[in-house]
Design an enzyme around this catalytic site. Sequence first.
Site, PDB file in Angstrom:
ATOM      1  N   CYS A 121       0.811  -1.228   0.000  1.00 27.05           N
ATOM      2  CA  CYS A 121       0.000   0.000   0.000  1.00 27.05           C
ATOM      3  C   CYS A 121       0.842   1.275   0.000  1.00 27.05           C
ATOM      4  CB  CYS A 121      -0.951   0.006   1.186  1.00 27.05           C
ATOM      5  SG  CYS A 121      -2.037  -1.407   1.193  1.00 27.05           S
ATOM      6  N   HIS A 127      -3.523   7.081   2.976  1.00 26.08           N
ATOM      7  CA  HIS A 127      -3.882   5.763   2.456  1.00 26.08           C
ATOM      8  C   HIS A 127      -5.279   5.418   2.948  1.00 26.08           C
ATOM      9  CE1 HIS A 127      -3.955   1.687   1.334  1.00 26.08           C
ATOM     10  NE2 HIS A 127      -3.654   1.175   2.517  1.00 26.08           N
ATOM     11  N   ASN A 169     -10.037  -0.421   0.262  1.00 25.86           N
ATOM     12  CA  ASN A 169      -8.576  -0.272   0.256  1.00 25.86           C
ATOM     13  C   ASN A 169      -8.040  -0.802  -1.075  1.00 25.86           C
ATOM     14  OD1 ASN A 169      -5.820  -0.514   0.574  1.00 25.86           O
ATOM     15  ND2 ASN A 169      -5.917  -1.467   2.599  1.00 25.86           N
TER      16      ASN A 169
HETATM   17  N1  ACO Z   1     -17.956  -9.136   9.643  1.00 23.34           N
HETATM   18  C1  ACO Z   1     -18.394  -9.424  10.867  1.00 23.34           C
HETATM   19  N2  ACO Z   1     -17.549  -9.735  11.883  1.00 23.34           N
HETATM   20  C2  ACO Z   1     -16.250  -9.750  11.613  1.00 23.34           C
HETATM   21  C3  ACO Z   1     -15.718  -9.447  10.338  1.00 23.34           C
HETATM   22  C4  ACO Z   1     -16.627  -9.149   9.318  1.00 23.34           C
HETATM   23  N3  ACO Z   1     -16.251  -8.848   8.076  1.00 23.34           N
HETATM   24  N4  ACO Z   1     -14.368  -9.537  10.389  1.00 23.34           N
HETATM   25  C5  ACO Z   1     -14.039  -9.862  11.641  1.00 23.34           C
HETATM   26  N5  ACO Z   1     -15.175 -10.001  12.387  1.00 23.34           N
HETATM   27  C6  ACO Z   1     -15.310 -10.341  13.788  1.00 23.34           C
HETATM   28  C7  ACO Z   1     -14.088 -11.044  14.329  1.00 23.34           C
HETATM   29  O1  ACO Z   1     -14.124 -12.416  14.034  1.00 23.34           O
HETATM   30  C8  ACO Z   1     -14.212 -10.748  15.798  1.00 23.34           C
HETATM   31  O2  ACO Z   1     -15.136 -11.673  16.338  1.00 23.34           O
HETATM   32  P1  ACO Z   1     -14.882 -12.339  17.784  1.00 23.34           P
HETATM   33  O3  ACO Z   1     -14.831 -11.164  18.741  1.00 23.34           O
HETATM   34  O4  ACO Z   1     -16.043 -13.210  17.927  1.00 23.34           O
HETATM   35  O5  ACO Z   1     -13.549 -13.034  17.654  1.00 23.34           O
HETATM   36  C9  ACO Z   1     -14.846  -9.374  15.855  1.00 23.34           C
HETATM   37  O6  ACO Z   1     -15.418  -9.155  14.551  1.00 23.34           O
HETATM   38  C10 ACO Z   1     -13.870  -8.260  16.158  1.00 23.34           C
HETATM   39  O7  ACO Z   1     -12.742  -8.421  15.324  1.00 23.34           O
HETATM   40  P2  ACO Z   1     -11.548  -7.433  15.347  1.00 23.34           P
HETATM   41  O8  ACO Z   1     -10.495  -7.938  14.411  1.00 23.34           O
HETATM   42  O9  ACO Z   1     -11.168  -7.113  16.757  1.00 23.34           O
HETATM   43  O10 ACO Z   1     -12.237  -6.135  14.736  1.00 23.34           O
HETATM   44  P3  ACO Z   1     -11.609  -4.720  14.534  1.00 23.34           P
HETATM   45  O11 ACO Z   1     -12.439  -3.707  15.158  1.00 23.34           O
HETATM   46  O12 ACO Z   1     -10.116  -4.712  14.807  1.00 23.34           O
HETATM   47  O13 ACO Z   1     -11.768  -4.518  12.956  1.00 23.34           O
HETATM   48  C11 ACO Z   1     -10.454  -4.617  10.963  1.00 23.34           C
HETATM   49  C12 ACO Z   1     -11.147  -5.404  12.065  1.00 23.34           C
HETATM   50  C13 ACO Z   1     -11.490  -3.801  10.233  1.00 23.34           C
HETATM   51  C14 ACO Z   1      -9.786  -5.593  10.018  1.00 23.34           C
HETATM   52  C15 ACO Z   1      -9.400  -3.670  11.607  1.00 23.34           C
HETATM   53  O14 ACO Z   1      -8.588  -4.383  12.496  1.00 23.34           O
HETATM   54  C16 ACO Z   1      -8.534  -3.002  10.598  1.00 23.34           C
HETATM   55  O15 ACO Z   1      -8.974  -2.200   9.805  1.00 23.34           O
HETATM   56  N6  ACO Z   1      -7.198  -3.274  10.621  1.00 23.34           N
HETATM   57  C17 ACO Z   1      -6.263  -2.666   9.725  1.00 23.34           C
HETATM   58  C18 ACO Z   1      -6.315  -3.399   8.441  1.00 23.34           C
HETATM   59  C19 ACO Z   1      -5.599  -2.687   7.337  1.00 23.34           C
HETATM   60  O16 ACO Z   1      -5.622  -1.489   7.257  1.00 23.34           O
HETATM   61  N7  ACO Z   1      -4.987  -3.470   6.458  1.00 23.34           N
HETATM   62  C20 ACO Z   1      -4.414  -2.992   5.277  1.00 23.34           C
HETATM   63  C21 ACO Z   1      -3.039  -2.506   5.464  1.00 23.34           C
HETATM   64  S1  ACO Z   1      -2.421  -1.861   4.000  1.00 23.34           S
HETATM   65  C22 ACO Z   1      -1.736  -3.060   2.993  1.00 23.34           C
HETATM   66  O17 ACO Z   1      -0.531  -3.132   2.846  1.00 23.34           O
HETATM   67  C23 ACO Z   1      -2.544  -3.997   2.275  1.00 23.34           C
END
Ligand code: ACO
Length: 323
Positions: free
Chosen positions: A114, A250, A280
């Site tokens: 990214c 980003h 993204n």
């Molecule tokens: N729908 C419903 N529930 C979900 C989903 C979904 N799509 N995805 C995860 N969950 C659940 C999980 O299983 C978890 O359930 P549990 O509590 O029963 O275990 C719960 O939701 C909470 O999960 P978290 O991972 O704690 O949720 P969080 O608030 O952290 O959000 C997210 C997850 C959106 C992925 C966040 O962590 C994030 O945006 N991280 C950064 C990701 C990013 O920017 N990546 C790209 C980097 S750039 C590159 O180089 C590609």
Amino acid sequence: MTHSKILGTGGYLPEKVLTNHDLEAMVETSDAWIQERTGIRKRHIVSDTESTCDLAEQAARCALDMAGCRPEEIDLIIIATTTPDQIFPSTASILQQRLRIHNACPVFDIQAVCTGFVYALGIADQFIRNGSVKRALVIGAESFSRIIDWTDRGTCVLFGDGAGAVVLGASDEQGIIATHLHADGRYRTLLHVPGGPGKAPADHDAWDHHVHMKGNEVFKWAVNTLGKIAEETLEANGFAKSDLDWLIPHQANVRIIQATARKLKLPMERVVVTVQDHGNTSAASVPLALDVAVRDGRIQPGQLLLMEAFGGGFTWGSALVRF
Ligand code: ACO
């Protein structure tokens, strides 16, 4: 002293749209969860017949058009991509042929996930400053949907496809003021695609070509790092936070963007946000957001812009630009 300046921007999104409601039918998720945790409402996805180079070509042609530049005037092409059309030649080579740029100029792809576009901009800026290049085409292009595990709800709701481009030209006026590029390979397994053509086939994950991510850890790290790099870039170049006209971050997650804006004490009205419509798009996200805000008239000539990104590696970087 020669500087490099952005002469034109371009963007392209594939026609096919995947909404959060479409995803509800594919994995156990909901529109409400995706919007609340990420800010994303929809993303564009390549069709079965489109490739990364197709997206790059469309974005490049738009940027060339805005710059009033003919393809044969380009003497460097850099494409930042994680999803090249082929292992080799580079997507930039394929594009060079498509644009009929037969002047034997250097062309190559770079891979910083990214952060790729910011890396590519920094590299092109160096070529222009040292006088070896006059006009560069710098592109971020991705078909990220091709490396997504569509059964993994933790990643498949986040990403989209697209391309953004700029034409960078030599200028007496300051344009790219500075780029700051960083990486730390210790974090590489928090966000990665394990497989690849060079890996020993005996490695159990050599053939795994899907994105794996520890979302929570990436999130914390991104919030922390993006605030720091924004401050580092402004300070190192003698600017105050209040000098900034636009932050173009980003587009990974609206909560990460809001947290960065808070750290910079920047109202959200001065932050370009496209994540709700694009998801993204990895290396394409920053140049796509730039192009949207240039074309809708928000970004005006002479304004001070800060682009910043983070990604797999981890990599992170920023570009301070007088538009
Ligand atoms: N729908 C419903 N529930 C979900 C989903 C979904 N799509 N995805 C995860 N969950 C659940 C999980 O299983 C978890 O359930 P549990 O509590 O029963 O275990 C719960 O939701 C909470 O999960 P978290 O991972 O704690 O949720 P969080 O608030 O952290 O959000 C997210 C997850 C959106 C992925 C966040 O962590 C994030 O945006 N991280 C950064 C990701 C990013 O920017 N990546 C790209 C980097 S750039 C590159 O180089 C590609």
